[in-house]
Design a protein around this motif. Structure first.
Motif, PDB file in Angstrom:
ATOM      1  N   LYS A  48       0.837  -1.209   0.000  1.00  0.00           N
ATOM      2  CA  LYS A  48       0.000   0.000   0.000  1.00  0.00           C
ATOM      3  C   LYS A  48       0.869   1.256   0.000  1.00  0.00           C
ATOM      4  O   LYS A  48       0.548   2.239  -0.660  1.00  0.00           O
ATOM      5  CB  LYS A  48      -0.935  -0.020   1.208  1.00  0.00           C
ATOM      6  CG  LYS A  48      -1.949   1.091   1.232  1.00  0.00           C
ATOM      7  CD  LYS A  48      -2.733   1.212  -0.052  1.00  0.00           C
ATOM      8  CE  LYS A  48      -3.871   0.263  -0.151  1.00  0.00           C
ATOM      9  NZ  LYS A  48      -4.690   0.460  -1.369  1.00  0.00           N
ATOM     10  N   PHE A  49       1.995   1.227   0.732  1.00  0.00           N
ATOM     11  CA  PHE A  49       2.916   2.369   0.751  1.00  0.00           C
ATOM     12  C   PHE A  49       3.406   2.674  -0.671  1.00  0.00           C
ATOM     13  O   PHE A  49       3.386   3.819  -1.112  1.00  0.00           O
ATOM     14  CB  PHE A  49       4.098   2.087   1.682  1.00  0.00           C
ATOM     15  CG  PHE A  49       5.096   3.213   1.729  1.00  0.00           C
ATOM     16  CD1 PHE A  49       4.963   4.224   2.673  1.00  0.00           C
ATOM     17  CD2 PHE A  49       6.161   3.273   0.838  1.00  0.00           C
ATOM     18  CE1 PHE A  49       5.875   5.274   2.720  1.00  0.00           C
ATOM     19  CE2 PHE A  49       7.075   4.318   0.880  1.00  0.00           C
ATOM     20  CZ  PHE A  49       6.928   5.320   1.821  1.00  0.00           C
ATOM     21  N   PHE A  50       3.846   1.635  -1.380  1.00  0.00           N
ATOM     22  CA  PHE A  50       4.378   1.864  -2.722  1.00  0.00           C
ATOM     23  C   PHE A  50       3.275   2.250  -3.716  1.00  0.00           C
ATOM     24  O   PHE A  50       3.544   3.000  -4.659  1.00  0.00           O
ATOM     25  CB  PHE A  50       5.207   0.668  -3.195  1.00  0.00           C
ATOM     26  CG  PHE A  50       6.538   0.621  -2.505  1.00  0.00           C
ATOM     27  CD1 PHE A  50       7.513   1.575  -2.769  1.00  0.00           C
ATOM     28  CD2 PHE A  50       6.814  -0.353  -1.555  1.00  0.00           C
ATOM     29  CE1 PHE A  50       8.740   1.563  -2.130  1.00  0.00           C
ATOM     30  CE2 PHE A  50       8.033  -0.377  -0.899  1.00  0.00           C
ATOM     31  CZ  PHE A  50       8.994   0.585  -1.186  1.00  0.00           C
ATOM     32  N   ASP A  67      -3.119  18.532  -1.980  1.00  0.00           N
ATOM     33  CA  ASP A  67      -3.087  17.117  -2.359  1.00  0.00           C
ATOM     34  C   ASP A  67      -1.719  16.510  -2.074  1.00  0.00           C
ATOM     35  O   ASP A  67      -1.614  15.363  -1.639  1.00  0.00           O
ATOM     36  CB  ASP A  67      -3.435  16.945  -3.839  1.00  0.00           C
ATOM     37  CG  ASP A  67      -4.898  17.221  -4.128  1.00  0.00           C
ATOM     38  OD1 ASP A  67      -5.716  17.152  -3.182  1.00  0.00           O
ATOM     39  OD2 ASP A  67      -5.217  17.512  -5.301  1.00  0.00           O
ATOM     40  N   LEU A  68      -0.668  17.283  -2.318  1.00  0.00           N
ATOM     41  CA  LEU A  68       0.686  16.817  -2.037  1.00  0.00           C
ATOM     42  C   LEU A  68       0.872  16.563  -0.544  1.00  0.00           C
ATOM     43  O   LEU A  68       1.399  15.526  -0.140  1.00  0.00           O
ATOM     44  CB  LEU A  68       1.713  17.839  -2.540  1.00  0.00           C
ATOM     45  CG  LEU A  68       3.175  17.458  -2.350  1.00  0.00           C
ATOM     46  CD1 LEU A  68       3.531  16.262  -3.222  1.00  0.00           C
ATOM     47  CD2 LEU A  68       4.072  18.637  -2.678  1.00  0.00           C
ATOM     48  N   VAL A  69       0.387  17.503   0.266  1.00  0.00           N
ATOM     49  CA  VAL A  69       0.486  17.344   1.723  1.00  0.00           C
ATOM     50  C   VAL A  69      -0.272  16.092   2.171  1.00  0.00           C
ATOM     51  O   VAL A  69       0.228  15.293   2.969  1.00  0.00           O
ATOM     52  CB  VAL A  69      -0.044  18.603   2.446  1.00  0.00           C
ATOM     53  CG1 VAL A  69      -0.231  18.355   3.934  1.00  0.00           C
ATOM     54  CG2 VAL A  69       0.898  19.771   2.220  1.00  0.00           C
ATOM     55  N   LEU A  70      -1.479  15.900   1.642  1.00  0.00           N
ATOM     56  CA  LEU A  70      -2.278  14.727   2.016  1.00  0.00           C
ATOM     57  C   LEU A  70      -1.592  13.432   1.604  1.00  0.00           C
ATOM     58  O   LEU A  70      -1.600  12.448   2.353  1.00  0.00           O
ATOM     59  CB  LEU A  70      -3.671  14.818   1.393  1.00  0.00           C
ATOM     60  CG  LEU A  70      -4.588  15.874   1.985  1.00  0.00           C
ATOM     61  CD1 LEU A  70      -5.883  15.963   1.190  1.00  0.00           C
ATOM     62  CD2 LEU A  70      -4.884  15.575   3.447  1.00  0.00           C
ATOM     63  N   SER A  71      -0.967  13.426   0.432  1.00  0.00           N
ATOM     64  CA  SER A  71      -0.260  12.223  -0.021  1.00  0.00           C
ATOM     65  C   SER A  71       0.939  11.911   0.868  1.00  0.00           C
ATOM     66  O   SER A  71       1.178  10.759   1.224  1.00  0.00           O
ATOM     67  CB  SER A  71       0.198  12.398  -1.470  1.00  0.00           C
ATOM     68  OG  SER A  71      -0.907  12.471  -2.329  1.00  0.00           O
ATOM     69  N   VAL A  72       1.689  12.939   1.234  1.00  0.00           N
ATOM     70  CA  VAL A  72       2.845  12.727   2.111  1.00  0.00           C
ATOM     71  C   VAL A  72       2.382  12.269   3.493  1.00  0.00           C
ATOM     72  O   VAL A  72       2.997  11.383   4.105  1.00  0.00           O
ATOM     73  CB  VAL A  72       3.718  14.001   2.188  1.00  0.00           C
ATOM     74  CG1 VAL A  72       4.791  13.871   3.250  1.00  0.00           C
ATOM     75  CG2 VAL A  72       4.348  14.287   0.832  1.00  0.00           C
ATOM     76  N   LEU A  73       1.292  12.843   3.991  1.00  0.00           N
ATOM     77  CA  LEU A  73       0.754  12.408   5.280  1.00  0.00           C
ATOM     78  C   LEU A  73       0.314  10.944   5.229  1.00  0.00           C
ATOM     79  O   LEU A  73       0.509  10.196   6.197  1.00  0.00           O
ATOM     80  CB  LEU A  73      -0.408  13.302   5.720  1.00  0.00           C
ATOM     81  CG  LEU A  73      -0.031  14.700   6.199  1.00  0.00           C
ATOM     82  CD1 LEU A  73      -1.275  15.527   6.465  1.00  0.00           C
ATOM     83  CD2 LEU A  73       0.850  14.626   7.440  1.00  0.00           C
ATOM     84  N   ASP A  77       1.770   8.047   7.582  1.00  0.00           N
ATOM     85  CA  ASP A  77       0.846   7.186   8.312  1.00  0.00           C
ATOM     86  C   ASP A  77       1.204   5.715   8.118  1.00  0.00           C
ATOM     87  O   ASP A  77       1.291   4.945   9.084  1.00  0.00           O
ATOM     88  CB  ASP A  77      -0.566   7.467   7.803  1.00  0.00           C
ATOM     89  CG  ASP A  77      -1.642   7.218   8.829  1.00  0.00           C
ATOM     90  OD1 ASP A  77      -1.313   7.078  10.015  1.00  0.00           O
ATOM     91  OD2 ASP A  77      -2.817   7.170   8.429  1.00  0.00           O
ATOM     92  N   LEU A  78       1.440   5.331   6.870  1.00  0.00           N
ATOM     93  CA  LEU A  78       1.791   3.943   6.585  1.00  0.00           C
ATOM     94  C   LEU A  78       3.160   3.576   7.149  1.00  0.00           C
ATOM     95  O   LEU A  78       3.359   2.464   7.641  1.00  0.00           O
ATOM     96  CB  LEU A  78       1.736   3.692   5.074  1.00  0.00           C
ATOM     97  CG  LEU A  78       0.327   3.689   4.475  1.00  0.00           C
ATOM     98  CD1 LEU A  78       0.386   3.738   2.954  1.00  0.00           C
ATOM     99  CD2 LEU A  78      -0.455   2.484   4.956  1.00  0.00           C
ATOM    100  N   GLY A  82       3.886   0.687   9.838  1.00  0.00           N
ATOM    101  CA  GLY A  82       4.901  -0.348   9.627  1.00  0.00           C
ATOM    102  C   GLY A  82       5.869  -0.442  10.796  1.00  0.00           C
ATOM    103  O   GLY A  82       6.220  -1.543  11.242  1.00  0.00           O
ATOM    104  N   ASN A  83       6.308   0.713  11.302  1.00  0.00           N
ATOM    105  CA  ASN A  83       7.183   0.717  12.487  1.00  0.00           C
ATOM    106  C   ASN A  83       6.501   0.057  13.671  1.00  0.00           C
ATOM    107  O   ASN A  83       7.124  -0.713  14.415  1.00  0.00           O
ATOM    108  CB  ASN A  83       7.562   2.153  12.863  1.00  0.00           C
ATOM    109  CG  ASN A  83       8.482   2.799  11.861  1.00  0.00           C
ATOM    110  OD1 ASN A  83       9.128   2.135  11.077  1.00  0.00           O
ATOM    111  ND2 ASN A  83       8.523   4.112  11.884  1.00  0.00           N
ATOM    112  N   LEU A  84       5.239   0.361  13.863  1.00  0.00           N
ATOM    113  CA  LEU A  84       4.475  -0.214  14.961  1.00  0.00           C
ATOM    114  C   LEU A  84       4.402  -1.737  14.829  1.00  0.00           C
ATOM    115  O   LEU A  84       4.599  -2.466  15.809  1.00  0.00           O
ATOM    116  CB  LEU A  84       3.072   0.393  14.981  1.00  0.00           C
ATOM    117  CG  LEU A  84       2.093  -0.153  15.998  1.00  0.00           C
ATOM    118  CD1 LEU A  84       2.591   0.092  17.412  1.00  0.00           C
ATOM    119  CD2 LEU A  84       0.725   0.497  15.801  1.00  0.00           C
TER     120      LEU A  84
END
Length: 191
Positions: A48-50, A67-73, A77-78, A82-84
């Motif tokens: 999903k990240f990729f 839209d760029l900010v939302l995509s980076v967020l 989030d992902l 993943g770290n969790l």
């Protein structure tokens, strides 16, 4: 008057106790497939990240700044999720199943690995949930008009609930540690 001595247990009772303890101790391995399942979930998160990263790259020219900010967020989030998952896999496996021997002398072994107890795992878990919730809330606020004021209120309340739960867990851990320290001091003074 003397206290009666306990009767020694029979060899049969000792054998039954030993067999029960071996069975109970071995039952921890029932958790191993759950951690393997978490690795599969980590693969799904990476896919999903990729997908999100490809969407960002392929639309970067036509996307607005919001839209760029939302995509980076979404990518952040992902990554946090993943770290969790990694923290839960490693710390959970080492705390409840077995030590990860192949990582013992590995150069790139995470510094926290082998040092996080159940309390530390719980704090990292709630901290990650609060961070993920905050990112989701930030995404909501950047999409003005998507949610009604009532929906925004309840999403904010949910985030505050996660935040207060984290503070509550931290406070309980602090009290527990303080109580242990006081008990050790009291015990050393008694001796």
């Amino acid at each position: 008057m003397s206290t009666p001595q306990p009767r020694p247990r029979s060899a049969r009772a000792l054998a039954l106790e030993h067999a029960s303890e071996v069975f109970l101790f071995s039952s921890r391995w029932l958790l191993a497939p759950l951690y393997i399942g978490m690795v599969v979930a980590l693969v799904a998160i990476a896919i999903k990240f990729f997908q999100e990263l490809w969407h960002l790259i392929s639309h970067v020219v036509s996307a607005s700044a919001d839209d760029l900010v939302l995509s980076v967020l979404a990518l952040l989030d992902l990554a946090l999720l993943g770290n969790l998952v990694i923290i839960v896999i490693f710390a959970g496996y080492e705390n409840f199943v077995s030590k990860i021997a192949v990582a013992r002398n590995a150069e790139d072994r995470p510094t926290w690995m082998g040092h996080i107890d159940f309390s530390g795992l719980k704090m990292k878990l709630i901290g990650s949930i609060v961070a993920i919730s905050a990112i989701g809330l930030l995404q909501d606020f950047t999409e003005v008009g998507k949610f009604t004021p009532e929906e925004q209120f309840w999403r904010l309340m949910l985030h505050l609930t996660f935040l207060l739960s984290g503070v509550g867990f931290a406070f309980m851990d602090w009290l527990g540690e303080k109580r242990l320290i006081l008990a050790k001091i009291s015990h050393s003074e008694d001796n």
